[in-house]
Structure formats: structure tokens, C-alpha cells
Design a protein around this motif. Sequence first.
Motif, PDB file in Angstrom:
ATOM      1  N   ASP A 165       6.788  15.156  -3.610  1.00 40.68           N
ATOM      2  CA  ASP A 165       8.031  15.105  -2.914  1.00 40.68           C
ATOM      3  C   ASP A 165       7.579  14.964  -1.210  1.00 40.68           C
ATOM      4  O   ASP A 165       8.349  14.260  -0.399  1.00 40.68           O
ATOM      5  CB  ASP A 165       8.728  16.588  -2.927  1.00 40.68           C
ATOM      6  N   PHE A 166       6.713  15.478  -0.837  1.00 39.98           N
ATOM      7  CA  PHE A 166       6.593  15.678   0.532  1.00 39.98           C
ATOM      8  C   PHE A 166       5.837  14.242   0.975  1.00 39.98           C
ATOM      9  O   PHE A 166       6.414  13.770   2.000  1.00 39.98           O
ATOM     10  CB  PHE A 166       5.462  16.843   0.806  1.00 39.98           C
ATOM     11  N   GLY A 167       4.947  13.673   0.032  1.00 40.86           N
ATOM     12  CA  GLY A 167       4.497  12.303   0.449  1.00 40.86           C
ATOM     13  C   GLY A 167       5.625  11.286   0.685  1.00 40.86           C
ATOM     14  O   GLY A 167       5.631  10.404   1.347  1.00 40.86           O
ATOM     15  N   ILE A 168       6.479  11.184  -0.335  1.00 42.97           N
ATOM     16  CA  ILE A 168       7.880  10.610  -0.588  1.00 42.97           C
ATOM     17  C   ILE A 168       8.611  10.632   0.721  1.00 42.97           C
ATOM     18  O   ILE A 168       9.199   9.635   1.432  1.00 42.97           O
ATOM     19  CB  ILE A 168       8.655  10.852  -1.686  1.00 42.97           C
ATOM     20  N   ASN A 169       8.675  11.965   1.133  1.00 44.41           N
ATOM     21  CA  ASN A 169       9.466  12.272   2.316  1.00 44.41           C
ATOM     22  C   ASN A 169       9.151  11.548   3.559  1.00 44.41           C
ATOM     23  O   ASN A 169       9.965  11.299   4.549  1.00 44.41           O
ATOM     24  CB  ASN A 169      10.224  13.769   2.459  1.00 44.41           C
ATOM     25  N   LEU A 170       7.856  11.806   3.557  1.00 44.83           N
ATOM     26  CA  LEU A 170       7.188  11.198   4.916  1.00 44.83           C
ATOM     27  C   LEU A 170       7.189   9.769   5.146  1.00 44.83           C
ATOM     28  O   LEU A 170       7.741   9.416   6.178  1.00 44.83           O
ATOM     29  CB  LEU A 170       5.569  11.421   4.818  1.00 44.83           C
ATOM     30  N   ARG A 171       7.286   8.995   3.875  1.00 49.50           N
ATOM     31  CA  ARG A 171       7.449   7.714   3.820  1.00 49.50           C
ATOM     32  C   ARG A 171       8.824   7.370   4.322  1.00 49.50           C
ATOM     33  O   ARG A 171       8.984   6.520   5.034  1.00 49.50           O
ATOM     34  CB  ARG A 171       6.933   7.111   2.603  1.00 49.50           C
ATOM     35  N   ARG A 172       9.853   8.096   3.439  1.00 48.97           N
ATOM     36  CA  ARG A 172      11.281   7.783   3.842  1.00 48.97           C
ATOM     37  C   ARG A 172      11.704   8.174   5.299  1.00 48.97           C
ATOM     38  O   ARG A 172      12.779   7.256   5.728  1.00 48.97           O
ATOM     39  CB  ARG A 172      11.919   8.685   2.843  1.00 48.97           C
ATOM     40  N   ASN A 173      10.816   8.887   6.042  1.00 48.72           N
ATOM     41  CA  ASN A 173      11.240   9.227   7.463  1.00 48.72           C
ATOM     42  C   ASN A 173      10.342   8.492   8.077  1.00 48.72           C
ATOM     43  O   ASN A 173      10.648   8.517   9.445  1.00 48.72           O
ATOM     44  CB  ASN A 173      10.759  10.531   7.615  1.00 48.72           C
ATOM     45  N   GLY A 174       9.816   7.316   7.694  1.00 50.24           N
ATOM     46  CA  GLY A 174       9.205   6.140   8.620  1.00 50.24           C
ATOM     47  C   GLY A 174       7.828   6.788   9.013  1.00 50.24           C
ATOM     48  O   GLY A 174       7.102   6.154   9.988  1.00 50.24           O
ATOM     49  N   MET A 175       7.291   7.861   8.357  1.00 52.35           N
ATOM     50  CA  MET A 175       5.787   8.360   8.945  1.00 52.35           C
ATOM     51  C   MET A 175       4.720   7.958   7.735  1.00 52.35           C
ATOM     52  O   MET A 175       4.236   8.536   7.094  1.00 52.35           O
ATOM     53  CB  MET A 175       5.876   9.794   8.807  1.00 52.35           C
ATOM     54  N   ILE A 176       4.789   6.498   7.761  1.00 54.36           N
ATOM     55  CA  ILE A 176       3.991   5.854   6.944  1.00 54.36           C
ATOM     56  C   ILE A 176       2.362   6.285   7.147  1.00 54.36           C
ATOM     57  O   ILE A 176       1.776   6.462   6.216  1.00 54.36           O
ATOM     58  CB  ILE A 176       4.042   4.516   7.116  1.00 54.36           C
ATOM     59  N   GLU A 177       1.919   6.184   8.400  1.00 54.27           N
ATOM     60  CA  GLU A 177       0.510   6.639   8.590  1.00 54.27           C
ATOM     61  C   GLU A 177       0.312   7.937   8.231  1.00 54.27           C
ATOM     62  O   GLU A 177      -0.625   8.215   7.573  1.00 54.27           O
ATOM     63  CB  GLU A 177       0.171   6.436  10.472  1.00 54.27           C
ATOM     64  N   ASN A 199       1.558   5.588  -5.444  1.00 53.88           N
ATOM     65  CA  ASN A 199       2.015   5.995  -4.043  1.00 53.88           C
ATOM     66  C   ASN A 199       1.421   5.416  -3.023  1.00 53.88           C
ATOM     67  O   ASN A 199       2.049   4.986  -1.878  1.00 53.88           O
ATOM     68  CB  ASN A 199       2.020   7.436  -4.226  1.00 53.88           C
ATOM     69  N   ILE A 200       0.065   5.053  -2.998  1.00 52.92           N
ATOM     70  CA  ILE A 200      -0.563   4.616  -1.917  1.00 52.92           C
ATOM     71  C   ILE A 200      -0.190   3.126  -1.692  1.00 52.92           C
ATOM     72  O   ILE A 200      -0.043   2.617  -0.641  1.00 52.92           O
ATOM     73  CB  ILE A 200      -2.361   4.800  -1.879  1.00 52.92           C
ATOM     74  N   ALA A 201       0.052   2.555  -2.798  1.00 49.19           N
ATOM     75  CA  ALA A 201       0.343   1.128  -2.812  1.00 49.19           C
ATOM     76  C   ALA A 201       1.869   1.051  -2.089  1.00 49.19           C
ATOM     77  O   ALA A 201       1.996   0.076  -1.423  1.00 49.19           O
ATOM     78  CB  ALA A 201       0.202   0.597  -4.217  1.00 49.19           C
ATOM     79  N   ARG A 202       2.692   1.956  -2.691  1.00 53.64           N
ATOM     80  CA  ARG A 202       3.970   1.922  -1.933  1.00 53.64           C
ATOM     81  C   ARG A 202       4.124   1.799  -0.477  1.00 53.64           C
ATOM     82  O   ARG A 202       4.645   1.471   0.260  1.00 53.64           O
ATOM     83  CB  ARG A 202       4.947   2.717  -2.597  1.00 53.64           C
ATOM     84  N   ALA A 203       3.203   2.971   0.010  1.00 54.85           N
ATOM     85  CA  ALA A 203       3.074   3.388   1.383  1.00 54.85           C
ATOM     86  C   ALA A 203       2.565   1.956   2.169  1.00 54.85           C
ATOM     87  O   ALA A 203       3.105   1.640   3.249  1.00 54.85           O
ATOM     88  CB  ALA A 203       2.420   4.368   1.860  1.00 54.85           C
ATOM     89  N   TYR A 204       1.581   1.448   1.498  1.00 57.10           N
ATOM     90  CA  TYR A 204       0.757   0.199   2.084  1.00 57.10           C
ATOM     91  C   TYR A 204       2.091  -1.096   2.074  1.00 57.10           C
ATOM     92  O   TYR A 204       2.130  -1.936   3.299  1.00 57.10           O
ATOM     93  CB  TYR A 204      -0.316   0.025   1.398  1.00 57.10           C
ATOM     94  N   TYR A 205       2.959  -1.049   1.022  1.00 66.41           N
ATOM     95  CA  TYR A 205       3.845  -1.915   0.949  1.00 66.41           C
ATOM     96  C   TYR A 205       4.790  -1.884   2.216  1.00 66.41           C
ATOM     97  O   TYR A 205       5.188  -2.916   2.886  1.00 66.41           O
ATOM     98  CB  TYR A 205       4.565  -2.087  -0.350  1.00 66.41           C
ATOM     99  N   GLU A 206       5.270  -0.766   2.434  1.00 68.60           N
ATOM    100  CA  GLU A 206       6.243  -0.445   3.466  1.00 68.60           C
ATOM    101  C   GLU A 206       5.650  -0.541   4.877  1.00 68.60           C
ATOM    102  O   GLU A 206       6.324  -1.063   5.905  1.00 68.60           O
ATOM    103  CB  GLU A 206       6.829   0.902   3.334  1.00 68.60           C
ATOM    104  N   LYS A 207       4.407  -0.470   4.814  1.00 67.63           N
ATOM    105  CA  LYS A 207       3.581  -0.733   6.325  1.00 67.63           C
ATOM    106  C   LYS A 207       3.443  -2.316   6.393  1.00 67.63           C
ATOM    107  O   LYS A 207       3.161  -2.630   7.422  1.00 67.63           O
ATOM    108  CB  LYS A 207       2.247  -0.102   6.145  1.00 67.63           C
ATOM    109  N   GLY A 208       3.701  -3.213   5.397  1.00 70.14           N
ATOM    110  CA  GLY A 208       3.591  -4.474   5.620  1.00 70.14           C
ATOM    111  C   GLY A 208       1.953  -4.965   5.293  1.00 70.14           C
ATOM    112  O   GLY A 208       1.527  -6.024   5.519  1.00 70.14           O
ATOM    113  N   SER A 209       0.992  -4.072   4.670  1.00 74.06           N
ATOM    114  CA  SER A 209      -0.249  -4.294   4.348  1.00 74.06           C
ATOM    115  C   SER A 209      -0.275  -4.625   3.066  1.00 74.06           C
ATOM    116  O   SER A 209      -0.720  -3.987   2.302  1.00 74.06           O
ATOM    117  CB  SER A 209      -1.184  -3.189   4.982  1.00 74.06           C
ATOM    118  N   PHE A 210       0.219  -6.005   2.639  1.00 75.37           N
ATOM    119  CA  PHE A 210       0.027  -6.490   1.391  1.00 75.37           C
ATOM    120  C   PHE A 210      -1.207  -6.492   0.617  1.00 75.37           C
ATOM    121  O   PHE A 210      -1.325  -6.038  -0.609  1.00 75.37           O
ATOM    122  CB  PHE A 210       0.812  -7.735   1.292  1.00 75.37           C
TER     123      PHE A 210
END
Length: 274
Positions: A165-177, A199-210
Motif C-alpha cells: 500500500d505504501f509503495g503504491i501510494n508513493l508512486r501515485r503521489n509522484g514520489m517515483i524515486e 511493482n518495480i517495473a510499474r514504477a520504472y514505467y511511470e518514470k519513463g525508464s522503459f
Amino acid sequence: MAANRISGVFSARTEGSVGTGTTTRQSVQKTYWFAEEQNTGALEVQPLNSNNVPSGPKMTIERDKFLDNYHPEPEYYAEVVRPSMDALNGSIKRGEGHRANGESYSAEYEFGHAIDVDEENVRANFGLGLTYLERGETSRAEDVFRRLVGIEAIYEPQHKHLFNDFGINLRRNGMIEQALEYYHKAEEISKHDENLCLNIARAYYEKGSFDSCIKYIKKSLKLNPELEEGIMFWSYLKGIGYISEDEDNLRIDVDAFEKKQKKDGPIIDLEIDF
């Protein structure tokens, strides 16, 4: 836990020297620990903090060594430690109840009180961090995040739901790093978790690191070739041209998967968290 297993508060004595030269004298320091016997017969011990609750790093001690060096303190447990632990757990449960009901400021109060008692309490820190993230208060969430990444106990299996939950919410709030730092810390401890890799893949996707995104989807699907969310993500990236035919070496039967989706209904799309 079986009735004959050791559990409770114990004390240990450490001898040392105080002073120098002719003023040197021996001293004995008494410390208190919460101990629980494990399935292996060894004892897991955790120190009590100044508020009389178990806190901080845990150690594992063989049973014979434990019995030689630790002494039971049943009265101290019953009269001091157990009431303190019950009060701490009460604050956390109230905080979780307030958060579930959308009462974020009451939740913040209860979680904050719990952290005052035990700064390293995993549930309280997760609860406070999630409360801040849900309110969009990213700078305050960042403070909690910094504390959390230093607490190794957050990666224990019983905290997996809160961790996700915490990791997902970090990402949703733009805290990708921050999400990536958090997930990679977990990866050091749990190298074979296909959901963590996704989850790591999804974060990299949103960062644009394909490239990194594809690397971690591959890792996830190698760990579990039948992971439906991973297959869906792989199929999506291939469909939008991020994965070429030459790179598509996982031998995933996407057609069979898509037929199953048409029959059973879609299980996921990229707006829903993996």
C-alpha cells in the motif's frame, strides 16, 4: 504458540568497569528484553525501550545460551510491560480505524502518539505515512519514508500488505524515486518475489525508464510465468511498440491469455495497480 514455549520479559546483566586508575570499580548493568521462542527452539529477543515496549533490532539466541544468560521477570512484564504494549497497540488500532473511516486528523494523532512511544513501530509508521500520502502531504510523507527505509522489520511477511500500500501510494503521489528506493531495498532482502519485481517495473514505467521496466517484467515472469498481471503488462508494452519481436523471448502465449480474458472478463488494466 504452544503453551510450553518461552515468551515474556527477561533481564540480562552486563559487567563493566567505571572510572580509571585507582578509582576504577566494577559495575553491573541490567537490561530488559522481550523474548519469544521460535519453531526452531531458538529465542528471538528484542530490547525494551525507555517506554517499556519492545523496540529496535531483534536478535536470535540459541536456547541453551539464552537460559544461561537471561532471567525471567514475570512481575515486570505483568505490571509494566504488558500494559504499555496494550496501550501502544490500542493507539495503532484506533489510528487504523480512523484512517479506514476517512478521519485522517484523528488517525494522525493516534499514529503520532504510537510513534512517540515506539519510534520504530512498523504499523504506526506505515499508518502515519499512508495518512499523509492520502492527504497529498508529500513532504511530511517523505519524513516518514526516511524513517521507514531504515527499519528492516518493514520487510517481514506480516507487513507485506502495508508495504505494498505504501509503495503504491508513493508512486501515485509522484514520489517515483522514493518508491524505487523503497522497492530496491526490499529486493535486497527478498530477491525472488515476482510481485515486488512487477511493482518495480510499474514504477520504472511511470518514470519513463522503459529498459528497466522491461527488465523487471521479465524477471517477474521468469519467477512466475503464469502471473496474469505480468503477462498483461508485457502484452501492453509489446502492443505499443516498446518490445520488439526480437526482444520477445519469454515464449508467453499472449493469444491464449487474451482468449482467456475474453472468456472470463479482463482482470486488470494499466489504470489499476498490479
